[in-house]
Design an enzyme around this catalytic site. Structure first.
Site, short mmCIF file in Angstrom:
data_model
loop_
_atom_site.label_atom_id
_atom_site.label_comp_id
_atom_site.label_asym_id
_atom_site.label_seq_id
_atom_site.Cartn_x
_atom_site.Cartn_y
_atom_site.Cartn_z
N LYS A 65 -12.95 -1.26 -42.21
CA LYS A 65 -12.89 -0.23 -43.25
C LYS A 65 -11.81 0.82 -42.98
O LYS A 65 -11.12 1.26 -43.90
CB LYS A 65 -14.25 0.44 -43.42
CG LYS A 65 -15.32 -0.46 -44.01
CD LYS A 65 -16.61 0.30 -44.24
CE LYS A 65 -17.68 -0.59 -44.85
NZ LYS A 65 -18.92 0.16 -45.15
N ASP A 99 -19.35 3.13 -51.20
CA ASP A 99 -20.59 3.49 -50.52
C ASP A 99 -21.08 4.86 -51.01
O ASP A 99 -22.29 5.09 -51.15
CB ASP A 99 -20.39 3.54 -49.01
CG ASP A 99 -20.25 2.17 -48.38
OD1 ASP A 99 -20.81 1.20 -48.94
OD2 ASP A 99 -19.60 2.05 -47.33
N GLY A 125 -19.70 5.64 -40.46
CA GLY A 125 -19.12 5.37 -41.77
C GLY A 125 -20.05 5.64 -42.92
O GLY A 125 -19.68 6.30 -43.91
#
Length: 264
Positions: A65, A99, A125
């Protein structure tokens, strides 16, 4: 045929393929969702290759990511979070973090108003995405983490945020409206990062863990009368957001949710 996919390492456990392919079937799309396990250090070539091959969109999972965020143009939210989990190939690859939308839409689906005070457990994250998302909704955010220095660093970047260690959770939660567990504690284990005595009926609790769906945290929260939201809802809505960015159409949420829960 349109091609979408997921890059990560490993990705064999992922439930994204059945969730997204259910969406394509429900929408009558000629599309497939495939998984890729590139070698570390190859992300720029992977992104360039996907663009050259005409891939429409990619999801991104651990451990790529942050690497992908450095390899593509990012939207402002993904840049602030420092991580990309969705890439759309429209006039060049653009990176997003869905997210954050997954957190907001999961609460909204359960009728939870995002106002007041939120506590986010975890500064990795998922914790970063949750903290920025809730702050952008206007909430005061407290970030609790086992390593206090990581919580402090994240709180310094998030508007209206404070920080502390896990031992301060009872005090932090006493007047909180929302709690997000953004750690892996409780994943396939009977553990919780939050003591039951810290929970109360006025909370809405989202646990990002989705295996099992009913974690110890959610069981404890339900026992005191709190609203509980399992991790599959966050997983679903980050996928819904990705689908909508890739296709420009409303996602078939029921079809995606059914396929996701069947796969878990």
């Amino acid at each position: 045929m349109q091609v979408f996919g997921l890059i990560g390492n490993p990705v064999g456990h992922s439930v994204s393929p059945p969730m997204h392919e259910a969406a394509y079937e429900a929408c009558g799309m000629d599309a497939r969702y495939v998984t890729f396990e590139p070698d570390p250090g190859s992300i720029e070539r992977v992104v360039d290759g996907a663009d050259a091959l005409g891939i429409t969109g990619l999801n991104v999972t651990i451990p790529f990511k942050e690497d992908v965020a450095a390899a593509v143009d990012t939207d402002p939210l993904a840049e602030r979070i420092g991580a990309v989990n969705t890439v759309a190939f429209v006039d060049g690859p653009t990176g997003y973090n869905t997210d954050a939308a997954g957190v907001v839409r999961a609460f909204g689906h359960h009728g939870v108003s995002l106002s007041g005070r939120a506590v986010v457990v975890g500064a990795g994250g998922a914790g970063r995405a949750a903290a920025f998302a809730l702050a952008d909704e206007g909430m005061d955010v407290h970030i609790a983490n086992r390593t206090v220095e990581r919580a402090e660093a994240l709180a310094a970047a998030v508007p209206n945020a404070s920080s502390g260690g896990l031992d301060g959770l009872p005090a932090a939660l006493s007047d909180a409206d929302v709690l997000v567990n953004a750690t892996s504690v409780g994943m396939e284990s009977d553990e919780t990062p939050v003591p039951k005595r810290a929970l109360h009926a006025g909370l809405a609790v989202l646990d990002a863990v989705y295996a099992p769906l009913e974690t110890r945290l959610l069981s404890d929260a339900a026992a005191v009368g709190a609203t509980t939201i399992d991790g599959a809802w966050m997983l679903l809505f980050q996928g819904v957001e990705a689908f909508e960015r890739w296709t420009g159409r409303d996602a078939p949420i029921d079809a995606m949710n059914g396929a996701l829960r069947d796969a878990l």
